[in-house]
Motif scaffolding. Structure first.
Motif, PDB file in Angstrom:
ATOM      1  N   ASP A  12       2.618  23.044 -17.186  1.00 36.99           N
ATOM      2  CA  ASP A  12       3.925  22.479 -17.729  1.00 36.99           C
ATOM      3  C   ASP A  12       4.831  22.491 -16.235  1.00 36.99           C
ATOM      4  N   GLN A  13       4.651  23.399 -15.243  1.00 38.76           N
ATOM      5  CA  GLN A  13       5.467  23.511 -14.393  1.00 38.76           C
ATOM      6  C   GLN A  13       4.897  23.139 -12.663  1.00 38.76           C
ATOM      7  N   HIS A  14       3.905  22.758 -12.794  1.00 42.22           N
ATOM      8  CA  HIS A  14       3.039  22.579 -11.212  1.00 42.22           C
ATOM      9  C   HIS A  14       3.645  21.358 -10.666  1.00 42.22           C
ATOM     10  N   ASN A  15       4.443  20.479 -11.253  1.00 44.50           N
ATOM     11  CA  ASN A  15       4.974  19.517 -10.690  1.00 44.50           C
ATOM     12  C   ASN A  15       6.339  19.753  -9.974  1.00 44.50           C
ATOM     13  N   HIS A  16       6.721  20.943 -10.023  1.00 44.59           N
ATOM     14  CA  HIS A  16       8.128  21.193  -9.572  1.00 44.59           C
ATOM     15  C   HIS A  16       7.685  21.799  -7.742  1.00 44.59           C
ATOM     16  N   PRO A  17       8.276  20.987  -6.828  1.00 41.92           N
ATOM     17  CA  PRO A  17       8.166  21.364  -5.576  1.00 41.92           C
ATOM     18  C   PRO A  17       8.516  22.508  -5.100  1.00 41.92           C
ATOM     19  N   CYS A  18       9.270  23.201  -5.692  1.00 46.16           N
ATOM     20  CA  CYS A  18      10.080  24.392  -5.338  1.00 46.16           C
ATOM     21  C   CYS A  18       9.090  25.491  -5.554  1.00 46.16           C
ATOM     22  N   ILE A  19       8.103  25.613  -6.321  1.00 50.27           N
ATOM     23  CA  ILE A  19       7.094  26.775  -6.759  1.00 50.27           C
ATOM     24  C   ILE A  19       6.202  26.806  -5.528  1.00 50.27           C
ATOM     25  N   ALA A  20       6.319  27.931  -4.631  1.00 54.56           N
ATOM     26  CA  ALA A  20       5.502  28.144  -3.431  1.00 54.56           C
ATOM     27  C   ALA A  20       4.479  29.033  -3.803  1.00 54.56           C
ATOM     28  N   ALA A  21       4.571  29.871  -4.785  1.00 51.10           N
ATOM     29  CA  ALA A  21       3.225  30.803  -5.102  1.00 51.10           C
ATOM     30  C   ALA A  21       3.247  31.026  -6.551  1.00 51.10           C
ATOM     31  N   TRP A  22       2.380  31.469  -7.360  1.00 49.03           N
ATOM     32  CA  TRP A  22       2.109  32.059  -8.511  1.00 49.03           C
ATOM     33  C   TRP A  22       1.919  33.527  -8.268  1.00 49.03           C
ATOM     34  N   ILE A  23       2.551  34.398  -9.239  1.00 51.19           N
ATOM     35  CA  ILE A  23       2.478  35.892  -8.863  1.00 51.19           C
ATOM     36  C   ILE A  23       1.829  36.228 -10.361  1.00 51.19           C
ATOM     37  N   LEU A  24       0.833  36.956 -10.152  1.00 52.69           N
ATOM     38  CA  LEU A  24      -0.081  37.488 -11.445  1.00 52.69           C
ATOM     39  C   LEU A  24       0.517  38.764 -12.050  1.00 52.69           C
ATOM     40  N   GLY A  25       1.447  38.569 -12.436  1.00 53.80           N
ATOM     41  CA  GLY A  25       2.207  39.662 -13.193  1.00 53.80           C
ATOM     42  C   GLY A  25       2.712  41.037 -12.322  1.00 53.80           C
ATOM     43  N   SER A  26       3.266  41.954 -12.911  1.00 48.66           N
ATOM     44  CA  SER A  26       3.614  43.086 -12.268  1.00 48.66           C
ATOM     45  C   SER A  26       3.823  44.189 -13.412  1.00 48.66           C
ATOM     46  N   GLU A  27       3.629  45.129 -12.485  1.00 45.55           N
ATOM     47  CA  GLU A  27       3.778  46.541 -13.284  1.00 45.55           C
ATOM     48  C   GLU A  27       2.608  46.782 -14.319  1.00 45.55           C
ATOM     49  N   ASN A  28       1.509  46.056 -14.062  1.00 43.26           N
ATOM     50  CA  ASN A  28       0.388  45.937 -15.140  1.00 43.26           C
ATOM     51  C   ASN A  28      -1.081  46.020 -14.258  1.00 43.26           C
ATOM     52  N   GLY A  29      -1.043  46.947 -13.248  1.00 46.33           N
ATOM     53  CA  GLY A  29      -1.953  46.838 -12.458  1.00 46.33           C
ATOM     54  C   GLY A  29      -3.423  47.146 -13.009  1.00 46.33           C
ATOM     55  N   THR A  30      -3.317  47.708 -13.894  1.00 45.61           N
ATOM     56  CA  THR A  30      -4.828  48.164 -14.743  1.00 45.61           C
ATOM     57  C   THR A  30      -5.393  46.814 -14.997  1.00 45.61           C
ATOM     58  N   PHE A  31      -4.508  46.135 -15.941  1.00 41.14           N
ATOM     59  CA  PHE A  31      -4.998  44.728 -16.345  1.00 41.14           C
ATOM     60  C   PHE A  31      -5.488  43.821 -15.421  1.00 41.14           C
ATOM     61  N   MET A  32      -4.663  43.878 -14.245  1.00 45.12           N
ATOM     62  CA  MET A  32      -5.034  43.269 -13.174  1.00 45.12           C
ATOM     63  C   MET A  32      -6.366  43.431 -12.561  1.00 45.12           C
ATOM     64  N   LEU A  33      -6.405  44.600 -12.372  1.00 48.69           N
ATOM     65  CA  LEU A  33      -7.764  45.134 -11.731  1.00 48.69           C
ATOM     66  C   LEU A  33      -8.992  44.851 -12.466  1.00 48.69           C
ATOM     67  N   GLN A  34      -8.875  44.849 -13.841  1.00 46.71           N
ATOM     68  CA  GLN A  34      -9.831  44.504 -14.704  1.00 46.71           C
ATOM     69  C   GLN A  34     -10.190  43.252 -15.088  1.00 46.71           C
ATOM     70  N   ASN A  35      -9.040  42.262 -14.636  1.00 44.94           N
ATOM     71  CA  ASN A  35      -9.240  40.889 -15.055  1.00 44.94           C
ATOM     72  C   ASN A  35      -8.812  39.875 -14.164  1.00 44.94           C
ATOM     73  N   GLY A  36      -8.607  40.399 -12.755  1.00 47.00           N
ATOM     74  CA  GLY A  36      -8.093  39.612 -11.819  1.00 47.00           C
ATOM     75  C   GLY A  36      -8.522  38.156 -11.652  1.00 47.00           C
ATOM     76  N   ASN A  37      -9.874  38.220 -11.573  1.00 46.26           N
ATOM     77  CA  ASN A  37     -10.673  36.995 -11.257  1.00 46.26           C
ATOM     78  C   ASN A  37     -10.663  35.763 -12.507  1.00 46.26           C
ATOM     79  N   LYS A  38     -10.642  36.409 -13.734  1.00 41.12           N
ATOM     80  CA  LYS A  38     -10.431  35.520 -14.920  1.00 41.12           C
ATOM     81  C   LYS A  38      -9.164  34.953 -14.871  1.00 41.12           C
ATOM     82  N   LEU A  39      -8.097  35.675 -14.430  1.00 42.40           N
ATOM     83  CA  LEU A  39      -6.670  35.103 -14.514  1.00 42.40           C
ATOM     84  C   LEU A  39      -6.439  34.279 -13.321  1.00 42.40           C
ATOM     85  N   LEU A  40      -7.160  34.336 -12.317  1.00 45.35           N
ATOM     86  CA  LEU A  40      -7.180  33.290 -11.137  1.00 45.35           C
ATOM     87  C   LEU A  40      -7.852  32.151 -11.633  1.00 45.35           C
ATOM     88  N   ASN A  41      -8.911  32.060 -12.548  1.00 49.72           N
ATOM     89  CA  ASN A  41      -9.456  31.055 -12.856  1.00 49.72           C
ATOM     90  C   ASN A  41      -8.596  30.248 -13.921  1.00 49.72           C
TER      91      ASN A  41
END
Length: 353
Positions: free
Chosen positions: A294-323
């Motif tokens: 929905d948002q990737h047409n916006h030129p202002c978006i310079a990076a996506w951030i995969l969450g905050s304050e949920n490191g455990t979830f990220m450690l276990q699922n990081g590659n799946k979320l990148l995909n």
């Protein structure tokens, strides 16, 4: 998409009511109405597995947070368009999505506006063989001049594309057109090389602040709030060129403003409360996919951030979320935020690492 034929009474007032599920109760559950597949047992979800701010009241995100359109469908209509600008080739790739339950054949009208305000008109004959069809095509940019066409914080040059389906009117009369679908976009290129951040082949020094849209005076999530543009302009005037949305992503209205004034956005996905369960992961992947689409047409978006304050979830699922990002957007960096990983022992002791 809802079928309204049975509910509408011609000549009488009709009300369309949208109810958002209340997730405030700790023991409540959200009914999706059906399982994703037979035997999946995922009809109900716990609030903790949904992309909302609870119990983090400082990061509210939920409900209807984007633009809403009521489209009165004719024989066929455009449901959405995606644009992918290519600065090097001086063209834009367009993918149009159609709803066409009756096999209607038509002509597509395309209007493109450049940063100078000049409007160019294109027509394309289309054949829609399926009920829900897609069409892909390329459009060159007329009168291309790099300094006038490329988007940057110093020169936020914006294009707009509008698409309509032609409705054949009475003989001898000018044709009419269906409900228009409009997207804005900009030509720019991002690269990350050896620790440096590039915009349009030049290194840029990022100077940013964390920005919570909902914290400002007056509640800046409200639509058409003039204080929001004033607030974002104040950030730019103070000398910053990037903001990071914290916890809750910036709304579509805020992204439109950042596109216009030339302010980079590190857009964060609202996944800080997600549980690392199979259902939580699937909901998160769908959320990320939908937001990027929905948002990737916006030129202002310079990076996506995969969450905050949920490191455990990220450690276990990081590659799946990148995909979940990469099928739609391969031109921006994605940042993993591991600043808050909690260790849990038998005494229920939590240590913020």
């Amino acid at each position: 998409v809802v079928e309204t034929q049975k509910a509408i009474k011609p000549g009488e007032e009709t009300i369309l009511c949208i109810r958002v599920a209340n997730m405030g109760a700790t023991n409540s559950r959200i009914d999706f109405g059906r399982e994703s597949k037979e035997g999946a047992n995922d009809r109900y979800a716990h609030p903790g597995e949904m992309p909302v701010g609870l119990p983090w009241s400082q990061y509210p995100y939920g409900g209807i947070c984007g633009h809403v359109d009521l489209i009165l469908g004719n024989a066929a209509f455009i449901s959405d368009i995606h644009v992918e600008p290519d600065m090097d080739q001086e063209r834009v790739s367009v993918e149009a999505f159609f709803n066409n339950p009756r096999g209607y054949q038509s002509r597509l009208r395309i209007l493109m506006k450049n940063p100078n305000g000049d409007v160019f008109e294109y027509f394309k004959d289309i054949k829609l063989e399926k009920e829900n069809a897609t069409q892909k095509f390329l459009l060159g940019i007329k009168d291309w001049k790099k300094d006038k066409c490329v988007w940057s914080p110093e020169h936020p040059n914006l294009f707009a594309i509008e698409m309509q389906l032609e409705i054949k009117g009475a003989k001898g009369k000018a044709p009419e057109y269906t409900f228009p679908v409009v997207k804005t976009f900009g030509f720019r290129k991002f690269d990350c090389l050896k620790g440096d951040y590039y915009i349009n082949d030049s290194i840029v020094k990022l100077m940013g602040v964390s920005y919570n849209q909902q914290w400002s005076e007056g509640g800046l999530w409200t639509d058409q709030n003039p204080a929001l543009e004033k607030d974002l302009n104040a950030v730019k005037t103070a000398g910053f060129n990037v903001i990071r949305s914290c916890g809750a992503p910036l709304s579509s209205t805020a992204l439109d403003i950042c596109d216009k004034i030339g302010l980079f956005v590190f857009q964060e996905f609202p996944i800080h409360t997600m549980r690392s369960t199979a259902q939580g992961l699937e909901i998160t992947k769908k959320l990320i996919n939908d937001m990027v689409r929905d948002q990737h047409n916006h030129p202002c978006i310079a990076a996506w951030i995969l969450g905050s304050e949920n490191g455990t979830f990220m450690l276990q699922n990081g590659n799946k979320l990148l995909n979940a990002i990469s099928p739609i957007d391969t031109c921006r960096p994605a940042i993993s935020n591991f600043n808050s990983i909690y260790l849990d022992n038998e005494a229920n002791f939590h240590k913020d690492t």
